[in-house]
Design an enzyme around this catalytic site. Structure first.
Site, PDB file in Angstrom:
ATOM      1  N   LYS A   1       0.852  -1.360   0.037  1.00  0.00           N
ATOM      2  CA  LYS A   1      -0.069   0.025  -0.051  1.00  0.00           C
ATOM      3  C   LYS A   1       0.789   1.298   0.097  1.00  0.00           C
ATOM      4  O   LYS A   1       2.029   1.265   0.299  1.00  0.00           O
ATOM      5  CB  LYS A   1      -1.005  -0.119   1.309  1.00  0.00           C
ATOM      6  CG  LYS A   1      -1.924  -1.300   1.085  1.00  0.00           C
ATOM      7  CD  LYS A   1      -2.932  -1.142   2.332  1.00  0.00           C
ATOM      8  CE  LYS A   1      -4.105  -2.222   2.178  1.00  0.00           C
ATOM      9  NZ  LYS A   1      -4.943  -2.110   3.241  1.00  0.00           N
TER      10      LYS A   1
ATOM     11  N   PHE B   1     -15.461   2.318   6.711  1.00  0.00           N
ATOM     12  CA  PHE B   1     -14.196   2.747   6.165  1.00  0.00           C
ATOM     13  C   PHE B   1     -13.968   2.806   4.560  1.00  0.00           C
ATOM     14  O   PHE B   1     -12.682   2.975   4.412  1.00  0.00           O
ATOM     15  CB  PHE B   1     -13.149   1.621   6.956  1.00  0.00           C
ATOM     16  CG  PHE B   1     -13.532   0.105   6.294  1.00  0.00           C
ATOM     17  CD1 PHE B   1     -13.236  -0.200   5.206  1.00  0.00           C
ATOM     18  CD2 PHE B   1     -14.251  -0.715   7.182  1.00  0.00           C
ATOM     19  CE1 PHE B   1     -13.428  -1.485   4.751  1.00  0.00           C
ATOM     20  CE2 PHE B   1     -14.467  -1.913   6.834  1.00  0.00           C
ATOM     21  CZ  PHE B   1     -14.041  -2.294   5.351  1.00  0.00           C
TER      22      PHE B   1
ATOM     23  N   ARG C   1      -1.346 -14.697   4.236  1.00  0.00           N
ATOM     24  CA  ARG C   1      -2.282 -14.030   5.309  1.00  0.00           C
ATOM     25  C   ARG C   1      -1.628 -14.146   6.800  1.00  0.00           C
ATOM     26  O   ARG C   1      -1.699 -13.240   7.520  1.00  0.00           O
ATOM     27  CB  ARG C   1      -3.401 -14.616   5.218  1.00  0.00           C
ATOM     28  CG  ARG C   1      -4.437 -14.407   3.774  1.00  0.00           C
ATOM     29  CD  ARG C   1      -5.756 -14.387   4.150  1.00  0.00           C
ATOM     30  NE  ARG C   1      -6.514 -13.518   4.797  1.00  0.00           N
ATOM     31  CZ  ARG C   1      -6.637 -12.230   4.659  1.00  0.00           C
ATOM     32  NH1 ARG C   1      -6.314 -11.747   3.482  1.00  0.00           N
ATOM     33  NH2 ARG C   1      -7.371 -11.536   5.354  1.00  0.00           N
TER      34      ARG C   1
ATOM     35  N   THR D   1      -5.280  -7.757  10.576  1.00  0.00           N
ATOM     36  CA  THR D   1      -5.544  -6.534  10.023  1.00  0.00           C
ATOM     37  C   THR D   1      -5.262  -5.376  10.828  1.00  0.00           C
ATOM     38  O   THR D   1      -4.708  -4.270  10.274  1.00  0.00           O
ATOM     39  CB  THR D   1      -7.252  -6.332   9.710  1.00  0.00           C
ATOM     40  OG1 THR D   1      -7.073  -7.338   8.417  1.00  0.00           O
ATOM     41  CG2 THR D   1      -7.395  -5.004   8.744  1.00  0.00           C
TER      42      THR D   1
ATOM     43  N   ARG E   1       2.521  -6.722   9.320  1.00  0.00           N
ATOM     44  CA  ARG E   1       1.952  -5.654  10.110  1.00  0.00           C
ATOM     45  C   ARG E   1       2.290  -5.161  11.310  1.00  0.00           C
ATOM     46  O   ARG E   1       2.417  -4.294  11.627  1.00  0.00           O
ATOM     47  CB  ARG E   1       0.361  -5.860   9.785  1.00  0.00           C
ATOM     48  CG  ARG E   1      -0.406  -5.775   8.446  1.00  0.00           C
ATOM     49  CD  ARG E   1      -1.791  -6.163   8.325  1.00  0.00           C
ATOM     50  NE  ARG E   1      -2.335  -5.836   7.267  1.00  0.00           N
ATOM     51  CZ  ARG E   1      -3.337  -6.692   6.641  1.00  0.00           C
ATOM     52  NH1 ARG E   1      -3.742  -7.663   7.274  1.00  0.00           N
ATOM     53  NH2 ARG E   1      -3.840  -6.386   5.469  1.00  0.00           N
TER      54      ARG E   1
ATOM     55  N   ASN F   1      -2.091   0.011   7.018  1.00  0.00           N
ATOM     56  CA  ASN F   1      -1.456  -1.317   7.455  1.00  0.00           C
ATOM     57  C   ASN F   1      -0.708  -2.216   6.453  1.00  0.00           C
ATOM     58  O   ASN F   1      -0.718  -3.335   6.628  1.00  0.00           O
ATOM     59  CB  ASN F   1      -2.675  -2.126   8.152  1.00  0.00           C
ATOM     60  CG  ASN F   1      -3.887  -2.712   6.882  1.00  0.00           C
ATOM     61  OD1 ASN F   1      -3.755  -2.338   5.842  1.00  0.00           O
ATOM     62  ND2 ASN F   1      -4.730  -3.341   7.262  1.00  0.00           N
TER      63      ASN F   1
ATOM     64  N   HIS G   1      -2.332  -5.665   1.425  1.00  0.00           N
ATOM     65  CA  HIS G   1      -3.372  -6.104   1.163  1.00  0.00           C
ATOM     66  C   HIS G   1      -3.346  -7.640   0.603  1.00  0.00           C
ATOM     67  O   HIS G   1      -2.000  -7.805  -0.200  1.00  0.00           O
ATOM     68  CB  HIS G   1      -4.216  -5.503   0.091  1.00  0.00           C
ATOM     69  CG  HIS G   1      -5.523  -6.423  -0.863  1.00  0.00           C
ATOM     70  ND1 HIS G   1      -6.709  -6.504   0.157  1.00  0.00           N
ATOM     71  CD2 HIS G   1      -5.353  -7.308  -1.514  1.00  0.00           C
ATOM     72  CE1 HIS G   1      -7.412  -7.348  -0.575  1.00  0.00           C
ATOM     73  NE2 HIS G   1      -6.648  -7.974  -1.647  1.00  0.00           N
TER      74      HIS G   1
END
EC number: 2.7.4.6
Length: 143
Positions: free
Chosen positions: A10, A58, A86, A92, A103, A113, A116
């Site tokens: 991100k 959000f 994951r 998250t 994270r 965070n 994705h």
């Protein structure tokens, strides 16, 4: 089972110049980054990609964040790539993410965070096709 999954680094990762460190976590987990590209999402693209969350509170902040700077989209490949990535990403909410996860070690807050990752095989296929053409994916084997 050998799988592919989509990863997005991100805008906070690109802005903070930690993409290399994040990629190290990915590669050290045994996943291969088989293709990646940097792009700047348009509002339309971000809204289309995250349309599943359109009714969530959000949604607007997420879209604004995702268009705030460049992202790196990647296809990862490996055994059980979806669930493995994951685990590597962590929860998250970085406050709930274990140390040693992307994270847990890098995310500043739940909005920024870092990453994705696809959450299912069906979504991985859809998300990979969203960012990568068949030609891009086929050309991996034609060099």
């Amino acid at each position: 089972m050998l799988e592919r999954t989509l990863s997005i680094l991100k805008p906070d990762v690109v802005k903070r110049n930690i993409a290399g460190q994040v990629n190290s976590y990915i590669e050290n987990s045994g996943l291969k980054i088989i293709i990646q590209k940097m792009c700047l999402l348009t509002r339309y693209q971000a809204e289309k990609f995250y349309e599943i969350h359109k009714s969530q509170v959000f949604f607007v902040p997420l879209i604004n964040f995702m268009i705030s700077g460049p992202v790196v989209v990647q296809v990862l490949e490996g055994e059980n790539a979806i669930s493995l990535y994951r685990e590597v990403m962590g929860a998250t909410d970085p406050k709930k993410a274990n140390s040693g996860t992307i994270r847990g070690d890098f995310a500043e807050n739940i909005d920024a965070n870092c990453v994705h990752g696809s959450d299912s095989l069906e979504n991985a296929i859809r998300e990979i096709r969203f960012f990568f053409s068949e030609y891009e994916l086929l050309s991996l084997y034609e060099c």
